[in-house]
Design an enzyme around this catalytic site. Structure first.
Site, PDB file in Angstrom:
ATOM      1  N   ILE A   1       1.004  -1.217   0.088  1.00  0.00           N
ATOM      2  CA  ILE A   1       0.179   0.206  -0.072  1.00  0.00           C
ATOM      3  C   ILE A   1       0.786   1.357  -0.124  1.00  0.00           C
ATOM      4  CG2 ILE A   1      -2.144  -1.140   1.218  1.00  0.00           C
ATOM      5  CD1 ILE A   1      -0.986   0.096   3.954  1.00  0.00           C
ATOM      6  N   GLY A   2       2.033   1.231   0.153  1.00  0.00           N
ATOM      7  CA  GLY A   2       2.849   2.456  -0.098  1.00  0.00           C
ATOM      8  C   GLY A   2       4.310   2.168   0.209  1.00  0.00           C
TER       9      GLY A   2
ATOM     10  N   GLY B   1       8.482   4.066   1.025  1.00  0.00           N
ATOM     11  CA  GLY B   1       9.025   5.200   1.691  1.00  0.00           C
ATOM     12  C   GLY B   1      10.554   5.083   1.059  1.00  0.00           C
ATOM     13  N   SER B   2      11.301   5.910   1.418  1.00  0.00           N
ATOM     14  CA  SER B   2      12.831   5.976   1.347  1.00  0.00           C
ATOM     15  C   SER B   2      13.366   4.606   1.599  1.00  0.00           C
ATOM     16  CB  SER B   2      13.438   7.113   1.881  1.00  0.00           C
ATOM     17  OG  SER B   2      13.018   8.232   1.360  1.00  0.00           O
TER      18      SER B   2
ATOM     19  N   ALA C   1      11.644   1.812   3.634  1.00  0.00           N
ATOM     20  CA  ALA C   1      10.563   0.999   3.953  1.00  0.00           C
ATOM     21  C   ALA C   1       9.413   0.715   2.830  1.00  0.00           C
ATOM     22  CB  ALA C   1      10.100   1.252   5.339  1.00  0.00           C
TER      23      ALA C   1
ATOM     24  N   ASP D   1       9.438  16.202  11.644  1.00  0.00           N
ATOM     25  CA  ASP D   1       9.044  15.941  10.363  1.00  0.00           C
ATOM     26  C   ASP D   1       7.443  15.937   9.995  1.00  0.00           C
ATOM     27  OD1 ASP D   1       9.673  15.221   7.647  1.00  0.00           O
ATOM     28  OD2 ASP D   1       9.703  12.883   7.989  1.00  0.00           O
TER      29      ASP D   1
END
Length: 935
Positions: free
Chosen positions: A30-31, A33-34, A36, A167
């Site tokens: 579902i997604g 990241g940099s 993970a 962040d």
């Protein structure tokens, strides 16, 4: 959010294999990241949904591993309705799996971007019917205030624990369906039940129960920071960074408030308040605004919302709104105006023993009224049937895991913390298109496709402005596609010191202006706008310098020149390396490679230090341009030491560029130094086998790291000089006015060093990723396969624990290359072939051997070096190297005498004064350093 996909589209997305990870089952992706990848998953027994954040340990350096460990430690104790809870943590040989609460509505960024389609989604259809998005804005102000209240609640919880998130951005604000479903939702729709971190995980502390629940996620950059402390690591996402972070200054928890202001502005307007293609341009726009935050004229935001945004987006953190003022603001503590009738709180509701009032500061709002808990009801996860698709446990592939010492208990298995309220039983909720646990940005589908203009009401110039805005937004999203920018403390120090010198007025008394700040970014030709990539690259370390041989004439300026002509990239170092490559690389490479196949080497982007130009400039010049007598004082010695160290780094850089060019036959300007899968890096290697790719990658990496260490030492030399000058000036012992030529020269070297260091860092990170990729493609029985390398062989100088083959060191490569070049030059000298090239080869060999002898630290004067180990060079080996350098210098002196005789013979007799050439100006090397003062 986008509407629920049809069965046909959903069936295509379900083409995945279920993988068992401990007591959980991993489902679809579902997604990303940099570092993970986020998957949707379920607890195998209860079939309640979770988000599984799988972190690839191979992509993490030591700093990022520390961040991950800190994130886990922080999340263990963060139990709050508006913070994504860590349910479990499992570790395998290659991954760490963080089991997080599942947020079915995705993140706030996608929620804003797809606001025009929210009316079609089953979760948000009723919300939009009550609070429609108005033209000229992003979200309805009721929804904005609701989300802001919940974000403030999470921040108050963090501040009570002295935590700073660092962040905060829309991508890290995840949304869950409303705790109190709309009456129009059908129970026949798909159902989803998330696994809860606690009984109150999905019970809002503030806000409305009929609107989506906001949760703060991704604590990878969070840290403990008391109110009186300052941090100095640059991290976060550039668009939402506070200006003090962008300026490499120390900062406190108020940096989070700036991020909150940018998020609030984006919720109201639909885009961030400041956008740019790189962080330097972003800082310039923030500075130019001078705290004047403008809202579009057609935007219907209320005055108090605008005032809050302007109070949060103050450039100076001292005058920025404090946390106390923010938490006590009427928008946070007061009721939400404009509520629909069904959401208006009931003021005279009689108290009940089963009703527990919240401690929120807004007693009249619906968020303060918690519905009575039915103690006899079953837990939510037992009230709903499991999903339709189920694969027996024995049929799924197994992933062996080892649970970490921390395993979070759930529901009633642990005591509740302060402000935790028992939840009300809620009817079933249908499934939404998910995007959970702070995944990376996804591709935007049909951007602005639903935006329509009223016919006959929009002038042509507005369409042009809209097109320009869309182009700017597209460029911004490409530049900031990566989620994070992580810069090590060393990088912050180097860039901050270079900026300090660049803008100090004492250096610009006779100059037209200060050096441009844009050199803070890595000096990659033609792609400076996107060169500050990190992160999503892993980690960045900054520092740098370089210089040319003192025996040659050169310009006094060290500013980089990115010419595209071959002459602008040609230098003494590149000539020497090419000469040695042409004669010796056929047998010197391991494995043998034809250098001609890689194109020009070093590549056209290589600009050496200081490029050995034909012009002539002295080390020190007075105001009238006359040559000053360079006395051997402390400042002159500093300039000499700084330039020598920088020159050695440049020689090592040129050697690394030869390896890099053979590894990547494309021009660096067309590369993206982030990932082996980045655009422009999926090249056809042709005859470059995995074994050859590993060899070249290892050699290039260790050489780049050696260059970085030399560049860092150069900056240390300049920093020590700067501290001495400031201390002496404060005591009235000296003045910068009489040292202007020295200080200007040092400033220019520092700016060159900073630019070169950033460039080398980017290339080193790219080569590291190429090495990891090539090692994985080797046969499992190959000695260089990661499984066959021990920790003892890991490169100690790299930014991460990269495993390199035993015996591959920068010192050995540099020694072998210097020996080859000096031998080839000696043969040519005996045959009187290419004598100027022989001189260049001798000088380059000397510089390379001096770089081998160079220590990483600035050594105090008078410290003995006999019979000690210096950066891996033993005392006896050091003596051998010094003797070799001495012999090469003797041959160089003999050669220069021969060249001087030849130059004198070629001088016309009518000339009353001989005009020295680049080589004729050479002077014998000094015994101390083997280098004469550059002329």
């Amino acid at each position: 959010m986008a509407s629920t996909p049809s069965k046909s589209s959903r069936s295509s997305k379900e083409a995945y294999s279920e993988v068992a990870i401990g007591p959980y089952t991993r489902l679809d992706h579902i997604g990303k990241g940099s570092f993970a990848t986020v998957y949707r998953g379920v607890q195998t027994k209860s079939r309640t949904f979770v988000a599984i954040k799988s972190v690839n340990l191979g992509k993490l350096n030591r700093k990022l591993k520390d961040n991950l460990a800190m994130e886990i430690d922080i999340l263990k104790y963060l139990l709050h309705p508006h913070i994504v809870a860590l349910l479990d943590c499992l570790e395998t040989n290659s991954h760490i799996h963080l089991i997080m609460e599942y947020c079915a509505l995705g993140d706030l960024s996608q929620f804003i971007k797809r606001r025009d389609s929210l009316k079609d989604h089953s979760y948000t259809r009723h919300m939009i019917s009550k609070y429609p998005n108005v033209s000229g804005g992003a979200l309805n102000e009721v929804i904005v205030r609701h989300f802001l209240k919940q974000l403030a609640s999470a921040l108050r919880f963090l501040r009570d624990k002295n935590l700073i998130h660092r962040d905060i951005k829309p991508q890290n604000l995840l949304l869950c369906p409303a705790p109190k479903p709309a009456p129009t939702q059908s129970e026949a729709e798909p159902q989803i039940v998330p696994l809860k971190g606690s009984e109150t995980s999905f019970t809002p502390a503030v806000g409305l129960e009929t609107l989506p629940l906001l949760k703060l996620a991704d604590f990878g950059f969070a840290r403990s920071l008391p109110a009186t402390s300052l941090a100095e690591t640059l991290c976060g996402s550039p668009l939402y960074m506070a200006p003090e972070i962008l300026r490499y200054e120390k900062y406190d928890a108020k940096a989070d408030l700036w991020s909150v202001g940018t998020v609030l502005y984006e919720m109201v307007v639909g885009k961030p308040p400041f956008r740019a293609t790189n962080h330097v341009e972003l800082l310039r726009k923030i500075e130019t605004a001078r705290d004047r935050i403008k809202f579009p004229e057609e935007n219907p935001a209320s005055d108090d919302i605008k005032a809050l945004v302007r109070g949060l987006l103050k450039f100076n953190p001292v005058v920025r709104m404090t946390f106390a003022d923010f938490f006590e603001n009427d928008i946070i503590t007061g009721p939400i105006p404009g509520l629909a009738a069904e959401d208006v709180p009931i003021p005279d509701r009689p108290p009940s023993p089963e009703v527990i009032p919240t401690e929120s500061a807004e007693p009249q709002s619906v968020s303060d009224t918690i519905y009575p808990r039915n103690n006899d009801a079953e837990p939510k996860e037992d009230r709903y049937p499991p999903p339709h698709r189920y694969v027996p446990h024995n049929d799924r592939p197994q992933t062996p895991t080892s649970s970490s010492p921390m395993r979070r208990t759930r529901s009633g298995d642990r005591p509740s913390s302060a402000k935790q309220i028992p939840p009300a039983a809620a009817p079933p909720r249908p499934e939404a298109v998910s995007h959970a646990t702070a995944p990376g940005r996804q591709e935007l589908i049909g951007r602005h496709s639903s935006e329509q203009q009223a016919p006959g009401t929009v002038p042509v110039y507005k369409n042009v402005d809209k097109l320009k805005e869309e182009r700017e937004l597209a460029a911004q999203e490409v530049a900031f596609e990566r989620d994070y920018v992580v810069v090590e403390k060393r990088a912050v120090e180097v860039n901050a010191f270079a900026d300090q010198l660049a803008y100090d007025p004492r250096f610009h008394g006779k100059q037209t202006g200060a050096l441009p700040r844009r050199q803070t970014t890595p000096a990659l030709p033609t792609t400076q706008a996107s060169s500050q990539n990190s992160p999503r690259k892993a980690v960045q370390v900054v520092s740098g310098r370089s210089r040319a041989d003192s025996a040659h004439n050169r310009h006094a300026s060290y500013e980089r020149r990115y010419g595209q002509s071959p002459t602008s990239a040609t230098s003494a170092i590149s000539k020497a390396l090419n000469m040695a490559s042409g004669r010796l690389f056929g047998v010197g490479f391991s494995p043998p490679l034809n250098i001609a196949k890689g194109g020009r080497s070093p590549p056209l982007a290589y600009n050496p230090f200081p490029a050995y130009p034909t012009g002539h400039a002295g080390l020190l010049t007075m105001g009238d341009g006359a040559r000053a007598q360079a006395s051997p004082d402390e400042d002159t010695r500093t300039v000499k030491e700084l330039e020598e160290c920088a020159t050695r780094s440049d020689v090592v850089y040129g050697f690394a560029e030869v390896k890099y060019k053979q590894l990547i036959p494309l021009a660096p300007s067309s590369q993206s130094y982030n990932s082996p899968n980045a655009p422009g890096t999926n090249f056809e290697e042709g005859e470059l086998t995995p074994d050859a790719a590993v060899t070249l990658s290892e050699e290039a990496l260790v050489l780049y790291v050696k260059a970085l260490s030399l560049l860092a030492k150069s900056m240390d030399i300049a920093g020590a000089w700067w501290m001495r000058k400031n201390r002496a000036e404060a005591l009235g012992e000296s003045s910068f006015s009489r040292l202007e030529p020295v200080s200007i020269r040092i400033n220019k070297v520092v700016q060159w060093v900073r630019s070169r260091f950033n460039e080398v860092l980017e290339k080193a990170e790219f080569v590291r990723l190429k090495l990891l990729e090539a090692q994985r493609r080797l046969p499992t029985d190959h000695p260089s396969h990661p499984n066959n390398l021990s920790l003892e062989s890991a490169g100690s100088g790299t930014s991460v624990d990269v495993m390199v083959s035993p015996g591959v060191t920068a010192e050995k490569l540099m020694y072998d290359r210097a020996l080859e070049m000096s031998r080839a030059a000696a043969i040519n000298e005996l045959t009187s072939e290419d004598l100027p090239g022989c001189e260049i080869a001798y000088v380059t060999a000397i510089r390379m051997l001096e770089a081998v002898l160079e220590t990483d630290e600035v050594q105090p004067s008078g410290k003995g070096t006999d019979k000690v180990t210096l950066d891996g060079v033993q005392g006896e080996e050091r003596e051998v190297l010094l003797k070799l350098v001495s012999k090469i210098r003797m041959r160089l002196a003999t050669l220069r005498q021969k060249l001087a005789v030849l130059a004198k013979r070629q001088t016309p007799p009518s000339s009353g004064k001989m005009i020295p050439s680049n080589l004729a100006h050479a002077t014998p090397a000094t015994p101390a350093t083997g280098m004469a003062t550059p002329r």
